[in-house]
Design a protein around this motif. Structure first.
Motif, PDB file in Angstrom:
ATOM      1  N   ASN A 171       0.826  -1.214   0.000  1.00  0.00           N
ATOM      2  CA  ASN A 171       0.000   0.000   0.000  1.00  0.00           C
ATOM      3  C   ASN A 171       0.860   1.265   0.000  1.00  0.00           C
ATOM      4  OD1 ASN A 171       0.797  -0.720   2.680  1.00  0.00           O
ATOM      5  ND2 ASN A 171      -0.565   0.872   3.422  1.00  0.00           N
ATOM      6  N   HIS A 172       0.273   2.359  -0.451  1.00  0.00           N
ATOM      7  CA  HIS A 172       0.992   3.627  -0.525  1.00  0.00           C
ATOM      8  C   HIS A 172       0.131   4.767   0.029  1.00  0.00           C
ATOM      9  CE1 HIS A 172       4.102   1.715  -2.899  1.00  0.00           C
ATOM     10  NE2 HIS A 172       3.124   1.107  -3.542  1.00  0.00           N
ATOM     11  N   CYS A 196       4.460   9.564  -1.747  1.00  0.00           N
ATOM     12  CA  CYS A 196       4.120   8.454  -0.857  1.00  0.00           C
ATOM     13  C   CYS A 196       4.768   8.730   0.491  1.00  0.00           C
ATOM     14  CB  CYS A 196       4.622   7.134  -1.419  1.00  0.00           C
ATOM     15  SG  CYS A 196       4.354   5.767  -0.264  1.00  0.00           S
ATOM     16  N   LYS A 237       5.597   6.558   2.801  1.00  0.00           N
ATOM     17  CA  LYS A 237       6.563   5.559   3.270  1.00  0.00           C
ATOM     18  C   LYS A 237       7.940   6.044   2.837  1.00  0.00           C
ATOM     19  CE  LYS A 237       3.644   1.456   3.381  1.00  0.00           C
ATOM     20  NZ  LYS A 237       3.346   0.138   2.767  1.00  0.00           N
ATOM     21  N   HIS A 264       9.935   4.640   0.118  1.00  0.00           N
ATOM     22  CA  HIS A 264       9.384   4.726  -1.231  1.00  0.00           C
ATOM     23  C   HIS A 264       9.717   6.050  -1.903  1.00  0.00           C
ATOM     24  CE1 HIS A 264       6.216   1.386  -0.324  1.00  0.00           C
ATOM     25  NE2 HIS A 264       7.461   1.014  -0.131  1.00  0.00           N
ATOM     26  N   MET A 304       8.742   7.782  -5.333  1.00  0.00           N
ATOM     27  CA  MET A 304       7.379   8.299  -5.489  1.00  0.00           C
ATOM     28  C   MET A 304       7.270   9.710  -4.932  1.00  0.00           C
ATOM     29  SD  MET A 304       5.282   4.878  -4.418  1.00  0.00           S
ATOM     30  CE  MET A 304       4.850   3.625  -5.638  1.00  0.00           C
TER      31      MET A 304
HETATM   32 CU   LIG Z   1       4.689   3.936  -1.070  1.00  0.00          CU
END
Ligand SMILES: [Cu+2]
Length: 454
Positions: A261-262, A316, A318, A321, A391
């Motif tokens: 998931n993002h 994103c 995270k 990421h 991202m």
């Molecule tokens: Cu992500």
């Protein structure tokens, strides 16, 4: 950032687009091919019902041929070379010259016929994710159709019944084919263009790749440990900014075809999730957010008014990421004085760098990179290194842009007195918590090699 910027391309880079109508007499529509990874200008519909076209981030929309009232598209599944960012190319699989494939735009109620030619070395199929259609058009090889063998062309035909946000991808050897980049966006516009109207409508897919530094082809058995996290098979600083005029209503549609998931986060604005791949969210059921999680196989359409001028981060959340390739298995050395060790290692390995004893900032790192890879964190901003990859891009909100002007307006000029600044007055002695060691006088002696940079 300037040197790698690709301005919006015109239709000129869509090879063969003008041939679509001329091929009218042929049984198969022309399959236009895109040679560029820059963001194409929105494709105004030349025929059929009017609609407000979307802008595919670092992508393009597929021209069609109108035949007896049916919109005919031609997708060619094939190996492609995709530039992930300047300095790195990847051998991917995609459609019509790029990965992801072109965005398909139709209008609610349109009858659509899509020819799919397989130029891959193995079987494929195309699943029209989210569409309500006859079962036999659903594109699941073995279940709803025979697979499309290499060299063969299949025809899909259905009515685009619902306006909304969809995507397409194979349902044949999926793990490999999606790890190689086979996917594309699909937008079904409302019959009435005033319905759900916005001023700018951006779309892109999330995909991830595991490409060892120095190589070109993704490892396709990877389940979680991908090292390139992309918006439309591009990583920062190779992702174009999204641009909006101050006060415009903006929609950004995101679909997730990675394996995790993002949480997609926008700075400086509040948005609502206005739609999913299941349909539009009734206004009374929406709530304000600044981050929305996009789970695997989900799509989200967020809407907001671009009412805050500036260059706003969009990424994103995270943190792994928003990094590019190179190892993630670096131990946490914050607070560890290993300068003596670094000196010894430098005798053995000239150019060795100690990472992270004062935190992890890597924006100034210039270790020698293997061929065909990218720095983990990169991108030059107006205030220095941005230390971002993966991202990440920007939403650039400006006063006085022309409607439909998607060109990068450059960096934001902040009004005087509105930028965080260094305090130059007296600074009191910082308190030190009991049991910790002040680190003010630890000298970093690791050698930082200079030179090679992308
Ligand atoms: Cu992500």
């Amino acid at each position: 950032m300037n040197k790698r910027r690709h301005f919006l391309s015109t239709g000129a880079t869509v090879l063969g687009a003008s041939l679509v109508s001329r091929a009218g007499a042929a049984s198969l529509p022309e399959a236009p091919v895109q040679s560029s990874s820059s963001t194409a200008a929105p494709l105004a519909p030349p025929n059929g019902r009017p609609y407000n076209p979307v802008v595919t981030l670092n992508g393009w929309s597929l021209p069609w041929r109108m035949k007896d009232g049916v919109k005919e598209f031609h997708l060619v599944a094939e190996p492609v070379v995709r530039e992930l960012a300047p300095g790195m190319q990847a051998n991917l699989w995609g459609y019509n010259g790029q990965s992801p494939g072109p965005t398909i735009e139709v209008v609610e109620g349109d009858r659509v016929r899509i020819f799919v030619t397989n130029k891959l070395p193995e079987i494929t199929s195309v699943h029209w994710h989210g569409q309500i259609l006859p079962c036999g058009m659903d594109g699941v090889s073995g279940l709803t159709q025979a697979p499309i063998a290499p060299g063969k062309t299949f025809v899909y035909e259905f009515v685009a019944r619902h306006a909304g946000t969809f995507m397409y991808h194979p349902h044949a050897d999926e793990m490999l084919q999606m790890a190689m980049g086979m996917m594309g966006f699909w937008v079904t516009h409302p019959k009435d263009p005033r319905q759900h109207a916005v001023d700018r409508d951006y779309v892109f897919l999330l995909s991830s790749y595991d490409i060892e530094p120095g190589s070109y082809t993704p490892r396709t058995n990877t389940m979680l440990d991908f090292n390139l996290w992309t918006f439309n098979s591009r990583v920062f600083p190779g992702i174009d900014p999204m641009v909006a005029r101050l006060g415009e209503k903006v929609r950004i549609r995101v679909g997730n075809l990675t394996m995790t998931n993002h949480p997609i986060h926008l700075h400086g604005h509040r948005f609502e999730v206005a739609g999913t791949d299941g349909g539009w969210v009734p206004p009374s059921a929406r709530w304000p957010e600044v981050t929305t999680d996009v789970a695997v196989g989900q799509m989200r359409a967020i809407e907001f008014v671009a009412d805050n001028p500036g260059d706003w981060a969009f990424h994103c959340h995270k943190s792994h990421h928003t990094m590019n390739a190179m190892g993630h298995e670096v131990p946490n050395l914050v607070g560890v004085d290993h300068s003596g060790v670094a000196r010894k290692i430098n005798n053995l390995v000239p150019g060795y760098m100690v990472m992270g004893d004062r935190g992890g900032s890597m924006g100034n790192m210039r270790m020698r990179l293997p061929e065909n890879t990218l720095p983990m964190m990169d991108g030059k901003g107006p205030f220095g290194n941005m230390e971002m990859g993966g991202m990440f891009t920007t939403l650039k909100v400006r006063e006085g842009l022309a409607r439909g002007d998607y060109r990068d307006p450059g960096w934001y000029k902040h009004p005087a007195g509105t930028v965080a600044r260094e305090w130059t007055g007296d600074v009191p002695q910082a308190p030190v918590a009991p049991g910790t060691k002040a680190q003010d006088n630890v000298q970093l002696k690791a050698k930082k090699p200079s030179g090679h940079s992308h």
